[in-house]
Design a protein around this motif. Structure first.
Motif, PDB file in Angstrom:
ATOM      1  N   SER A   2     -42.175 -49.766  28.233  1.00 61.95           N
ATOM      2  CA  SER A   2     -42.694 -48.685  27.395  1.00 61.95           C
ATOM      3  C   SER A   2     -41.591 -48.044  26.549  1.00 61.95           C
ATOM      4  CB  SER A   2     -43.395 -47.626  28.240  1.00 61.95           C
ATOM      5  OG  SER A   2     -42.534 -47.148  29.255  1.00 61.95           O
ATOM      6  N   VAL A   3     -40.378 -48.005  27.078  1.00 62.17           N
ATOM      7  CA  VAL A   3     -39.258 -47.427  26.329  1.00 62.17           C
ATOM      8  C   VAL A   3     -38.003 -48.241  26.617  1.00 62.17           C
ATOM      9  CG1 VAL A   3     -37.811 -45.397  25.922  1.00 62.17           C
ATOM     10  CG2 VAL A   3     -40.218 -45.093  26.500  1.00 62.17           C
ATOM     11  N   MET A   4     -37.251 -48.531  25.581  1.00 58.96           N
ATOM     12  CA  MET A   4     -35.923 -49.137  25.729  1.00 58.96           C
ATOM     13  C   MET A   4     -34.940 -48.244  24.994  1.00 58.96           C
ATOM     14  SD  MET A   4     -36.649 -53.182  25.023  1.00 58.96           S
ATOM     15  CE  MET A   4     -35.211 -53.733  25.950  1.00 58.96           C
TER      16      MET A   4
ATOM     17  N   VAL B  79     -37.852 -48.045  30.620  1.00 60.19           N
ATOM     18  CA  VAL B  79     -38.943 -47.553  31.457  1.00 60.19           C
ATOM     19  C   VAL B  79     -39.967 -48.676  31.512  1.00 60.19           C
ATOM     20  CG1 VAL B  79     -40.714 -45.823  31.797  1.00 60.19           C
ATOM     21  CG2 VAL B  79     -38.526 -45.181  30.769  1.00 60.19           C
ATOM     22  N   TYR B  80     -40.205 -49.161  32.728  1.00 58.18           N
ATOM     23  CA  TYR B  80     -41.067 -50.326  32.924  1.00 58.18           C
ATOM     24  C   TYR B  80     -42.034 -50.043  34.049  1.00 58.18           C
ATOM     25  CZ  TYR B  80     -42.343 -55.127  34.205  1.00 58.18           C
ATOM     26  OH  TYR B  80     -43.028 -56.269  34.508  1.00 58.18           O
TER      27      TYR B  80
ATOM     28  N   SER C 286     -34.395 -58.956  31.947  1.00 52.24           N
ATOM     29  CA  SER C 286     -34.848 -60.123  32.710  1.00 52.24           C
ATOM     30  C   SER C 286     -36.365 -60.235  32.742  1.00 52.24           C
ATOM     31  CB  SER C 286     -34.316 -60.048  34.147  1.00 52.24           C
ATOM     32  OG  SER C 286     -34.820 -58.891  34.805  1.00 52.24           O
ATOM     33  N   ILE C 287     -37.038 -59.327  32.018  1.00 49.04           N
ATOM     34  CA  ILE C 287     -38.490 -59.308  31.970  1.00 49.04           C
ATOM     35  C   ILE C 287     -38.939 -59.323  30.513  1.00 49.04           C
ATOM     36  CG2 ILE C 287     -38.836 -58.108  34.161  1.00 49.04           C
ATOM     37  CD1 ILE C 287     -39.000 -55.501  32.553  1.00 49.04           C
ATOM     38  N   ASN C 288     -40.196 -59.645  30.309  1.00 50.29           N
ATOM     39  CA  ASN C 288     -40.745 -59.638  28.956  1.00 50.29           C
ATOM     40  C   ASN C 288     -40.833 -58.196  28.463  1.00 50.29           C
ATOM     41  OD1 ASN C 288     -42.694 -59.578  26.748  1.00 50.29           O
ATOM     42  ND2 ASN C 288     -43.061 -61.723  27.277  1.00 50.29           N
ATOM     43  N   ILE C 289     -40.218 -57.943  27.312  1.00 50.66           N
ATOM     44  CA  ILE C 289     -40.145 -56.551  26.859  1.00 50.66           C
ATOM     45  C   ILE C 289     -41.487 -56.000  26.390  1.00 50.66           C
ATOM     46  CG2 ILE C 289     -37.710 -56.748  26.314  1.00 50.66           C
ATOM     47  CD1 ILE C 289     -38.419 -56.771  23.373  1.00 50.66           C
TER      48      ILE C 289
ATOM     49  N   VAL D 184     -38.033 -59.248  20.186  1.00 58.48           N
ATOM     50  CA  VAL D 184     -39.037 -59.509  21.220  1.00 58.48           C
ATOM     51  C   VAL D 184     -38.885 -60.916  21.789  1.00 58.48           C
ATOM     52  CG1 VAL D 184     -41.500 -59.716  21.646  1.00 58.48           C
ATOM     53  CG2 VAL D 184     -40.630 -57.830  20.251  1.00 58.48           C
ATOM     54  N   ALA D 185     -38.568 -61.866  20.932  1.00 57.09           N
ATOM     55  CA  ALA D 185     -38.447 -63.259  21.379  1.00 57.09           C
ATOM     56  C   ALA D 185     -37.305 -63.440  22.379  1.00 57.09           C
ATOM     57  CB  ALA D 185     -38.235 -64.168  20.177  1.00 57.09           C
ATOM     58  N   LYS D 186     -36.280 -62.589  22.276  1.00 62.21           N
ATOM     59  CA  LYS D 186     -35.116 -62.700  23.158  1.00 62.21           C
ATOM     60  C   LYS D 186     -35.114 -61.637  24.251  1.00 62.21           C
ATOM     61  CE  LYS D 186     -32.122 -64.712  19.611  1.00 62.21           C
ATOM     62  NZ  LYS D 186     -30.847 -64.591  18.860  1.00 62.21           N
TER      63      LYS D 186
END
Length: 115
Positions: A32-34, A98-99, A25-28, A73-75
């Motif tokens: 820092s880590v997905m 991790v955000y 739900s946030i801009n990736i 990134v766009a999605k």
């Protein structure tokens, strides 16, 4: 509020493929880590794959060469392409990020590999 929504799980035969998706739900760019973890009944949660913000990837030993993590990134979405699935891949798969120094988890999507 950070939300992660997983999709793409299901029932597949051994040797088959699935692609999991996790929409944030946030801009990736701020993440820092997905990554993806999984937990099978009676077992500890384990790392499946992770992707750092500079493109560095890490895979669990049991999935190397079969699974691929990627992002759009766009999605604001991270994917897990799972090929050559085995019964031992059966688990609840969780998206993980991790955000800004905090860890967030999705609710999980079930993957069942069975004939």
């Amino acid at each position: 509020q950070v939300q992660l929504v997983e999709s793409g799980g299901g029932l597949v035969q051994p040797g088959g493929s699935l692609r999991l998706s996790c929409a944030a739900s946030i801009n990736i760019f701020g993440i820092s880590v997905m990554g993806w973890y999984r937990q099978a009944p009676g077992k500890q949660r384990e790392l499946v794959a992770s992707l750092g913000n500079v493109g560095n990837k890490k895979y669990g030993d049991s999935v190397k060469g079969r699974f691929t993590i990627s992002r759009d990134v766009a999605k604001d979405t991270v994917y897990l392409q799972m090929n050559s699935l085995k019964p031992e891949d059966t688990a609840l798969y969780y998206c993980h990020i991790v955000y800004k120094g905090s860890v967030y988890w999705g609710l999980g999507t079930q993957v069942t590999v069975s004939s």
